[in-house]
Every structure is written in structure tokens, then in C-alpha cells.
Design a protein around this motif. Sequence first.
Motif, mmCIF file in Angstrom:
data_model
loop_
_atom_site.group_PDB
_atom_site.id
_atom_site.type_symbol
_atom_site.label_atom_id
_atom_site.label_comp_id
_atom_site.label_asym_id
_atom_site.label_seq_id
_atom_site.Cartn_x
_atom_site.Cartn_y
_atom_site.Cartn_z
ATOM 1 N N SER A 8 0.689 -1.144 0.178
ATOM 2 C CA SER A 8 0.136 -0.108 0.056
ATOM 3 C C SER A 8 0.861 1.171 0.038
ATOM 4 O O SER A 8 1.944 1.100 0.529
ATOM 5 N N ASP A 9 0.234 2.396 -0.647
ATOM 6 C CA ASP A 9 1.036 3.598 -0.411
ATOM 7 C C ASP A 9 1.369 3.995 1.002
ATOM 8 O O ASP A 9 2.714 4.454 1.145
ATOM 9 N N ASP A 10 0.342 3.815 1.833
ATOM 10 C CA ASP A 10 0.972 3.963 3.228
ATOM 11 C C ASP A 10 2.154 3.178 3.851
ATOM 12 O O ASP A 10 3.123 3.864 4.412
#
Length: 126
Positions: A57-59
Motif C-alpha cells: 500500500s502507499d501508506d
Amino acid sequence: MSKLQREMIELVKNPKEVNGGAEPEFEKVWTVPFISFKTSREAVNVINEVLRNKEMSDDDKNDKMADFLAENAFGNKITKDDIFNRLPGPGFNDRGNAQEILEEVLYFVAGGGQSESTKNFLAEKK
């Protein structure tokens, strides 16, 4: 020492005041003067693990980059929280958004090559 390249990011010093209408004050935070080959290799590993990973994920990618950069590139002069809370998200100059700036610094640590804005800033100081 002057031959060693450095990169910088600009963090907002007064984000709460800015949200209340004040003018932003910026702090230039420079990478450590000496980035070892070991750190460069670790940066390449982060690039391979994070930026080339389509499933992460980008997070999670941003967490991994911010942790690595705060500790290794900036020598703990700033924290991951500083990066997340004081680096403008959508960008405020030609360097792009926060994630693009983190990626740019990560690539710098991996292989050198300063951003144009850093080169221009250093040229003006001479």
C-alpha cells in the motif's frame, strides 16, 4: 568535504499557524554530509522493496521511505513524524508532491544526483 553531495527537503516550521492564516516559514533540512556505500546499498534495497512493489500500500511505502530517510539520510535530525506533519503534501514548488520528494531523496541516497532545486540553491549561495 565540499566535494560531497547533499540533498535537502523543506519542511514547514509553523504548520498550525499557517492553517490559521499566517505565512509559512520553511526549514531546509540537509542530508548528512557523508553517505556510506552501505547506506547507498540499503537505499537500493528500499527502492526494490518499496517502489517496485505493486502489492504494498502507499501508506506502507511512505512509512518505509520516511523511516529510512529520517534515520539514514537525515541522520535523525528529523523524525518520520516531522516528514509526515511538516512536509507539504501536494507540493509547493517544482519538486512535486511529498511522495515524489521522498522518492527523489531516496534515489539520491542510492546513487547521487541532486535535484535541480538543490543545485540552484547551492549555486545561488556561491
